[in-house]
Design a protein around this motif. Structure first.
Motif, short mmCIF file in Angstrom:
data_model
loop_
_atom_site.label_atom_id
_atom_site.label_comp_id
_atom_site.label_asym_id
_atom_site.label_seq_id
_atom_site.Cartn_x
_atom_site.Cartn_y
_atom_site.Cartn_z
N MET A 176 0.84 -1.17 0.00
CA MET A 176 0.00 0.00 0.00
C MET A 176 0.89 1.23 0.00
N ILE A 177 0.53 2.20 -0.82
CA ILE A 177 1.27 3.46 -0.91
C ILE A 177 0.28 4.60 -0.74
N LYS A 178 0.65 5.58 0.07
CA LYS A 178 -0.23 6.73 0.27
C LYS A 178 0.60 7.99 0.47
N LYS A 179 0.14 9.07 -0.13
CA LYS A 179 0.78 10.37 0.04
C LYS A 179 0.12 11.05 1.24
N ILE A 180 0.95 11.55 2.17
CA ILE A 180 0.47 12.12 3.43
C ILE A 180 1.19 13.44 3.68
N GLN A 181 0.45 14.41 4.22
CA GLN A 181 1.07 15.65 4.64
C GLN A 181 1.41 15.54 6.13
N VAL A 182 2.65 15.84 6.46
CA VAL A 182 3.11 15.80 7.84
C VAL A 182 2.67 17.08 8.52
N THR A 183 1.82 16.97 9.54
CA THR A 183 1.30 18.18 10.21
C THR A 183 1.77 18.32 11.65
N THR A 184 2.58 17.39 12.13
CA THR A 184 3.08 17.51 13.49
C THR A 184 4.01 18.72 13.59
N PRO A 185 3.88 19.49 14.68
CA PRO A 185 4.81 20.61 14.87
C PRO A 185 6.25 20.12 14.86
N GLY A 186 7.08 20.77 14.07
CA GLY A 186 8.48 20.37 13.99
C GLY A 186 8.73 19.29 12.95
N GLY A 187 7.67 18.82 12.28
CA GLY A 187 7.85 17.79 11.26
C GLY A 187 8.22 16.45 11.89
N ILE A 188 9.07 15.69 11.20
CA ILE A 188 9.50 14.40 11.74
C ILE A 188 10.78 14.62 12.54
N HIS A 189 10.61 14.68 13.86
CA HIS A 189 11.73 14.82 14.78
C HIS A 189 11.98 13.46 15.43
N VAL A 190 12.89 13.39 16.38
CA VAL A 190 13.30 12.09 16.93
C VAL A 190 12.12 11.35 17.57
N GLY A 191 11.23 12.05 18.26
CA GLY A 191 10.09 11.38 18.89
C GLY A 191 9.18 10.72 17.87
N ILE A 192 8.91 11.41 16.77
CA ILE A 192 8.07 10.86 15.70
C ILE A 192 8.78 9.70 15.03
N ALA A 193 10.07 9.86 14.75
CA ALA A 193 10.84 8.79 14.10
C ALA A 193 10.83 7.51 14.94
N VAL A 194 10.93 7.66 16.26
CA VAL A 194 10.91 6.49 17.14
C VAL A 194 9.53 5.83 17.13
N LEU A 195 8.45 6.64 17.14
CA LEU A 195 7.09 6.07 17.06
C LEU A 195 6.88 5.31 15.75
N LEU A 196 7.39 5.84 14.66
CA LEU A 196 7.27 5.15 13.36
C LEU A 196 8.02 3.81 13.42
N ARG A 197 9.21 3.83 13.98
CA ARG A 197 10.02 2.60 14.10
C ARG A 197 9.29 1.57 14.96
N GLN A 198 8.76 2.01 16.11
CA GLN A 198 8.03 1.10 16.99
C GLN A 198 6.84 0.48 16.29
N THR A 199 6.14 1.27 15.50
CA THR A 199 4.98 0.75 14.77
C THR A 199 5.40 -0.35 13.80
N ALA A 200 6.47 -0.11 13.05
CA ALA A 200 6.95 -1.13 12.10
C ALA A 200 7.36 -2.41 12.83
N LEU A 201 8.03 -2.26 13.97
CA LEU A 201 8.46 -3.44 14.72
C LEU A 201 7.28 -4.19 15.33
N GLU A 202 6.32 -3.45 15.91
CA GLU A 202 5.15 -4.08 16.51
C GLU A 202 4.30 -4.81 15.48
N GLU A 203 4.15 -4.21 14.32
CA GLU A 203 3.31 -4.79 13.26
C GLU A 203 4.06 -5.83 12.42
N GLN A 204 5.36 -5.97 12.66
CA GLN A 204 6.21 -6.89 11.91
C GLN A 204 6.02 -6.70 10.40
N CYS A 205 6.22 -5.44 9.98
CA CYS A 205 6.03 -5.10 8.57
C CYS A 205 7.15 -4.19 8.10
#
Length: 90
Positions: free
Chosen positions: A1-30
């Motif tokens: 699945m591919i989707k175009k998304i606008q990043v709206t979090t203040p500060g864009g993708i900072h370390v906290g967001i990057a870690v949440l994305l990593r955790q999601t990939a690891l938890e979902e095993q994808c």
């Protein structure tokens, strides 16, 4: 699945967001990758995600490859990139 998304979090993708994305990939095993311009990287390497320099209001492409429900995973990713968290709790 591919989707175009606008990043709206203040500060864009900072370390906290990057870690949440990593955790999601690891938890979902994808496999989840981010593409901006001609650059692409796996979210499992949060340092490379940070090196993309994605700012608030930038548009990116999220690519998910999973044996699980990709729509649910995409929904989790969208919440992270919109609200800076994985659920609707404040």
């Amino acid at each position: 699945m591919i989707k175009k998304i606008q990043v709206t979090t203040p500060g864009g993708i900072h370390v906290g967001i990057a870690v949440l994305l990593r955790q999601t990939a690891l938890e979902e095993q994808c496999f989840i990758s981010i593409k901006t311009g001609s650059k692409i990287t796996s979210v499992k390497d949060y340092m490379k995600v940070l090196s993309l320099g994605i700012c608030q209001n930038d548009w990116i492409e999220i690519m998910i490859d999973s044996d699980h429900d990709e729509e649910i995973i995409m929904s989790r990713i969208e919440k992270i990139l919109s609200f800076g968290r994985r659920d609707n709790k404040k």
